[in-house]
Design an enzyme around this catalytic site. Structure first.
Site, short mmCIF file in Angstrom:
data_model
loop_
_atom_site.label_atom_id
_atom_site.label_comp_id
_atom_site.label_asym_id
_atom_site.label_seq_id
_atom_site.Cartn_x
_atom_site.Cartn_y
_atom_site.Cartn_z
N SER A 16 0.74 -1.22 0.10
CA SER A 16 0.03 0.24 0.01
C SER A 16 0.86 1.33 -0.09
CB SER A 16 -0.73 0.02 1.20
OG SER A 16 -1.25 1.46 1.63
N TYR A 34 -2.65 -1.05 10.20
CA TYR A 34 -2.46 -1.29 8.83
C TYR A 34 -1.02 -0.49 8.43
CZ TYR A 34 -3.88 -0.98 3.91
OH TYR A 34 -4.14 -1.37 2.62
P1 NAD Z 1 -10.90 -6.61 -0.53
O1 NAD Z 1 -11.66 -6.49 1.00
O2 NAD Z 1 -11.97 -6.25 -1.65
O3 NAD Z 1 -10.31 -7.97 -0.84
C1 NAD Z 1 -9.50 -8.72 0.29
C2 NAD Z 1 -9.57 -10.01 0.09
O4 NAD Z 1 -8.64 -10.67 0.89
C3 NAD Z 1 -11.05 -10.49 0.17
O5 NAD Z 1 -11.03 -11.54 -0.98
C4 NAD Z 1 -10.80 -11.13 1.55
O6 NAD Z 1 -11.85 -12.31 1.74
C5 NAD Z 1 -9.42 -11.58 1.60
N1 NAD Z 1 -8.97 -12.08 2.93
C6 NAD Z 1 -9.00 -11.16 3.90
N2 NAD Z 1 -8.57 -11.70 5.08
C7 NAD Z 1 -8.30 -13.08 4.74
C8 NAD Z 1 -7.54 -14.18 5.28
N3 NAD Z 1 -7.41 -14.12 6.59
N4 NAD Z 1 -7.43 -15.30 4.63
C9 NAD Z 1 -7.57 -15.34 3.26
N5 NAD Z 1 -8.17 -14.47 2.69
C10 NAD Z 1 -8.55 -13.37 3.33
O7 NAD Z 1 -9.50 -5.35 -0.51
P2 NAD Z 1 -8.90 -4.80 -1.68
O8 NAD Z 1 -9.18 -3.55 -1.71
O9 NAD Z 1 -8.91 -5.80 -2.84
O10 NAD Z 1 -7.34 -5.31 -1.16
C11 NAD Z 1 -6.36 -6.22 -1.41
C12 NAD Z 1 -5.13 -5.80 -1.11
O11 NAD Z 1 -4.68 -4.43 -1.57
C13 NAD Z 1 -5.02 -5.61 0.52
O12 NAD Z 1 -3.79 -6.20 0.75
C14 NAD Z 1 -5.00 -4.33 0.62
O13 NAD Z 1 -4.26 -3.67 1.94
C15 NAD Z 1 -4.35 -3.73 -0.56
N6 NAD Z 1 -4.56 -2.20 -0.82
C16 NAD Z 1 -5.83 -2.05 -1.27
C17 NAD Z 1 -5.95 -0.43 -1.52
C18 NAD Z 1 -7.47 -0.16 -2.05
O14 NAD Z 1 -7.76 1.26 -2.02
N7 NAD Z 1 -8.44 -0.73 -2.05
C19 NAD Z 1 -5.28 0.47 -1.23
C20 NAD Z 1 -3.95 0.10 -0.94
C21 NAD Z 1 -3.54 -1.19 -0.72
#
Ligand code: NAD
EC number: 1.1.1.119
Length: 266
Positions: A149, A162
């Protein structure tokens, strides 16, 4: 939008954690569109089956479902072994699963802090360990991409766990990259900015909040999951064979100190 390349990953086998929605689903889709067989990890089988139904079929075989909690050692051992068995190998690991819990730091609950660290840090270390061990035992090369991130380097008040977890992820990537570079194993990270995914629907669906978020981003818009998948697949492909230990910020310029766009300091 169709994949810009065709068959770039034909015959390759990929495991994506957190593939049931958001960036993980978009990444699984992009790999499959380019010919890879993709093992889909998440905690809920029905959601993963629904994702699989949306992926193109590939010649290598069915995309396996790899259900399990990525922070639990026994789950990770099982799901990595099952994925390798089902696909008869593994070339790419994408550690994508992650989440956050807001709280003023003076009130943060230990269980919330530890929960975020368990998924975002231990949930990266465990699959990396299992997959690297497999590559070493079988004398194979491979590539790992971790979803970090912008908060790997930008502080995030009210999200202490986080911020801490994504900072840790940056050093996991650099340490593993150095430890295994001579064995042909590359380890990199992507660091998204604000991306349109299900966890961000509260500001995405609120025009005022959306405007506020977009206004902080030099490119004046949030990113799409597909644009993160583009970067992840680049770091997995033959296009990046000399890149290891790096974090690629995919953030519309969010890490460029946007407040300095117009000079105010001198
Ligand atoms: P999201 O919540 O849409 O998806 C996250 C996924 O991880 C889901 O499928 C969830 O079920 C799975 N998950 C969570 N805990 C889990 C566990 N213990 N075991 C297995 N699966 C698990 O989130 P996203 O926005 O797609 O984010 C994905 C990654 O991107 C994360 O690491 C997040 O920190 C990073 N990220 C997202 C953003 C954003 O703006 N969306 C920005 C920076 C970083």
């Amino acid at each position: 939008m169709p994949a810009p390349y065709k068959d770039r990953f034909a015959g390759k086998k990929v495991l994506v954690t957190g593939a049931s929605q958001g960036i993980g689903e978009a990444t699984a889709l992009r790999f499959a569109e380019e010919g890879a067989q993709v093992a889909l990890n998440g905690r809920k089988e029905d959601k993963l089956i629904a994702v699989r139904d949306r992926l193109p079929k590939v010649s290598g075989g069915e995309h396996p479902i790899a259900t399990g909690d990525i922070s639990r050692e026994e789950d990770v051992k099982r799901l990595v072994a099952d994925s390798i068995k089902a696909m008869d190998g593994l070339d790419v690991l994408v550690c994508n699963a992650g989440y956050q819990i807001p709280s003023p730091s003076e009130d943060i609950k230990l269980e919330d802090f530890e929960g975020v660290m368990a998924v975002n840090v231990t949930g990266v270390m465990l699959p990396c360990r299992e997959v690297i061990r497999y590559w070493l035992e079988t004398n194979q090369q491979g590539t790992i991409i971790v979803n970090s991130s912008v908060h790997q380097i930008i502080p995030k008040p009210h999200y202490l766990g986080y911020s801490a977890s994504k900072g840790a992820v940056g050093n996991i990537v650099r340490t593993l990259a150095l430890e295994y570079a001579s064995r042909g194993i590359r380890v990199n990270a992507v660091a998204p900015g604000a991306i349109v995914t299900p966890i961000n629907m509260s500001w995405i669906n609120d025009p005022e909040q959306y405007k506020a978020v977009a206004g902080h981003i030099p490119m004046k818009r949030p990113g799409e999951s597909r644009e993160i998948a583009d970067a992840i697949t680049f770091l997995a492909a033959e296009d990046s064979t000399y890149i290891t230990g790096q974090t690629l910020y995919v953030d519309g310029g969010l890490t460029l100190f946007g407040d300095f766009e117009k000079n105010w300091s001198s």
